[in-house]
Every structure is written in C-alpha cells, then in structure tokens.
Design a protein around this motif. Structure first.
Motif, PDB file in Angstrom:
ATOM      1  N   TYR A  32      11.305   1.258  -5.652  1.00  0.00           N
ATOM      2  CA  TYR A  32      10.465   1.787  -4.569  1.00  0.00           C
ATOM      3  C   TYR A  32      11.343   2.586  -3.643  1.00  0.00           C
ATOM      4  O   TYR A  32      12.472   2.182  -3.343  1.00  0.00           O
ATOM      5  CB  TYR A  32       9.824   0.611  -3.829  1.00  0.00           C
ATOM      6  N   ILE A  34      11.278   5.323  -0.056  1.00  0.00           N
ATOM      7  CA  ILE A  34      10.522   5.855   1.073  1.00  0.00           C
ATOM      8  C   ILE A  34      11.283   7.033   1.666  1.00  0.00           C
ATOM      9  O   ILE A  34      12.521   7.030   1.725  1.00  0.00           O
ATOM     10  CB  ILE A  34      10.340   4.790   2.189  1.00  0.00           C
ATOM     11  N   ARG A  51       6.832   4.795  -6.137  1.00  0.00           N
ATOM     12  CA  ARG A  51       7.307   3.689  -6.946  1.00  0.00           C
ATOM     13  C   ARG A  51       8.002   4.252  -8.181  1.00  0.00           C
ATOM     14  O   ARG A  51       7.743   5.374  -8.600  1.00  0.00           O
ATOM     15  CB  ARG A  51       6.148   2.778  -7.325  1.00  0.00           C
ATOM     16  N   THR A  96      14.211  -7.805  -1.446  1.00  0.00           N
ATOM     17  CA  THR A  96      12.754  -7.675  -1.346  1.00  0.00           C
ATOM     18  C   THR A  96      12.273  -7.202   0.009  1.00  0.00           C
ATOM     19  O   THR A  96      11.074  -6.993   0.191  1.00  0.00           O
ATOM     20  CB  THR A  96      12.079  -9.034  -1.623  1.00  0.00           C
TER      21      THR A  96
END
Lengths: 111, 114
Positions: A32, A34, A51, A96
């Motif tokens: 993932y 951003i 993703r 995570t």
C-alpha cells in the motif's frame, strides 16, 4: 508561510502543463502506498493511494503509477495549477500502522 | 467536519525546559500517531496509540520524550529537558483504525528550542 524544506529536489512546471513526481520505495513487500501534499506551514494532506495489486489509479487530476519491478511510484498531476505548489511525499507502510515517508519533492508552478 | 487540531501552533522554549504539545484527533478515530519532521525531511514516526495505550513507542528518540492519551482521545506529547536538537515540526495524525488506513494529519506544532 514557513517553508517545509529548503534543500528538497525541486520540480518547476509551467501552469497548465502536466507534472510528474517520482518516488523510489524500499520494501518490495509493501502492499500500500500513499501520496501526500504538504503546503508551507501545514500538515501533510492525503492525495491518493494505491494498493500493490494495481499498477495505476486515477483521481481528480491526479494519477498514481506503481512499478513493482523497479520499486517505483509516480504521481502525475494534470493541468498543474498554482494551488498545486507544495512538497509532495510518497509513503509506504512499515508494519501495519506506521508509514515511512520519502524525502519529498517540491513542486513550483510557474505562472 | 473538524479535522485534527494541534496546539500550540508554535512554541519557543529555552534549552532545558519542559514542553507539552497537544493533539485533538478526529472524533471517533481510535488510532493516533505522533511524527516529527525536520526541515527538508519527511515525517518520522514517534509513537502510535490504539485507544488509550501506546501500542508502539519505538520511534521516541530517548526517555526525555513521553506521550499519553488517557481517555483515548486527546493526546499530549511531553518533552523534558529540551535540547536544541529537538527543534522540529511535531505532527499528529489520526485514523479510523489499525491497518493501512488513511492517516489524517493536523497542522503541526513548530517547536523551537533556543
């Protein structure tokens, strides 16, 4: 306002042109990513995410491309506007919940 | 709706003093993060809260730094015996939960230690 960074890589683009900002990430297992935009004196603002099961994602005037083979991300901004002037960071997760941010690229839009 | 807020926006303190930086996350966000950003760098992780507990404080540089979130909402980052090297932008972010969720950042507190 206060500058986010004085010695960042800088991309200068004419207003109305397209901008491409690049980012290399470190962890081939990252799933993932951003892109954040940070204007002077402000906190980072979410732009778009992607993703790892995708190689392209489009938003409003922005597109993110992911090349997992070479661990490379790019952010494309169409018809760049003066309000796009900012520092842009890519971020990848570490575990995570933590994100590791790249060093950033300053985008300057020339009138 | 209201975003993440941080107070003060700017803090100037003398070397050796104690400071507290406050973060109000987005209402209902269970996860809260503190980052530190030096000039010309991306934000660096300091500590993560899930609810009231610090789930990961591995980014705190030393024991002069401490953070609390007693009621699972507002958080305070505390720095004792400040040093000039502590000067930076301190950013708070919150998210709806653990995992690869979008983190919403506040405007930051610019700390200057003279």
């Amino acid at each position: 306002g206060e500058s986010v960074g004085l010695h960042l890589p800088t991309l200068s683009v004419q207003e109305g042109d397209n901008s491409i900002i690049n980012c290399a990430y470190s962890n081939s297992a990252s799933d993932y990513f951003i892109w954040y935009k940070q204007e002077s004196g402000k906190g980072p603002q979410f732009i778009i995410d992607i993703r790892s099961n995708m190689d392209k994602r489009q938003g409003q005037r922005v597109t993110v491309l992911l090349n997992k083979t070479v661990k490379h991300l790019s952010l494309q901004i169409a018809a760049t506007q003066p309000g796009d002037s900012a520092v842009y960071f890519c971020a990848e997760p570490s575990g995570t919940y933590k994100y590791i941010f790249g060093t950033g690229t300053r985008l300057k839009v020339l009138a | 709706g209201a975003g993440v807020s941080q107070t003060p926006s700017n803090k100037v303190t003398e070397k050796g003093k104690y400071v507290e930086l406050r973060c109000d996350p987005i209402s209902g966000h269970t996860a809260l993060y503190w980052y530190r950003q030096s000039l010309g760098q991306g934000p660096e992780f300091l500590i993560y809260f899930q609810g009231t507990g610090a789930a990961d404080d591995s980014g705190l540089p030393n024991d002069r730094f401490f953070a609390v979130r007693p009621e699972g909402s507002v958080s305070t980052l505390k720095i004792q015996r400040t040093e000039r090297g502590d000067s930076a932008m301190y950013l708070c972010a919150s998210s709806a939960g653990q995992g690869a969720y979008e983190q919403y950042f506040g405007p930051g507190t610019r700390l200057t230690v003279t």
